[in-house]
Design an enzyme around this catalytic site. Sequence first.
Site, PDB file in Angstrom:
ATOM      1  N   HIS A  71      -0.544   6.228  -0.551  1.00 46.42           N
ATOM      2  CA  HIS A  71      -2.000   6.196  -0.582  1.00 46.42           C
ATOM      3  C   HIS A  71      -2.522   7.459  -1.254  1.00 46.42           C
ATOM      4  CE1 HIS A  71      -2.472   3.158   2.971  1.00 46.42           C
ATOM      5  NE2 HIS A  71      -1.739   2.693   1.984  1.00 46.42           N
ATOM      6  N   GLU A  73      -4.731   9.624  -0.328  1.00 44.62           N
ATOM      7  CA  GLU A  73      -4.818  10.783   0.556  1.00 44.62           C
ATOM      8  C   GLU A  73      -3.458  11.455   0.707  1.00 44.62           C
ATOM      9  OE1 GLU A  73      -7.106   7.421   2.760  1.00 44.62           O
ATOM     10  OE2 GLU A  73      -5.588   7.588   1.200  1.00 44.62           O
TER      11      GLU A  73
END
Length: 141
Positions: A71, A73
């Site tokens: 992801h 993040e």
Amino acid sequence: MSKDNKQQLLDQRYLKMADIWSQNSYCKRRQVGALIVKDKMIISDGYNGTPAGFENVCEDENNQTKPYVLHAEANAITKVAKSGNSSDGATLYVTSSPCLECSKLIIQAGIKRVVFTESYRLEDGINLLRRAGIEVVQVDI
């Protein structure tokens, strides 16, 4: 201009930049971008995709996301860790609200504020961040 208005304007600008950064993703189903900002400086960035050295294909033949896709993040947090910068006290700007796994990383990275645009289908990540005392803000851009 008040301090709150300035912060809202900055939040919108960083989210627009995260949105532009998301366009680097090779994922077809969803493109997500993230920026980590500390003291008004971008100290890291990330977008969702496969680990370094892997083929840039995020979905399998059934259009399901491959299990090893990172992801945005997680990419931004691991990138800042490699850089020697500290994310302690920073703000994470991300185009989609964090999932539970990314929220754990956000907490451990010392990030104190998360600003996002779109809500992810599950809210367990956001709930965990709030439980940890992290400020969570949804902003339209």
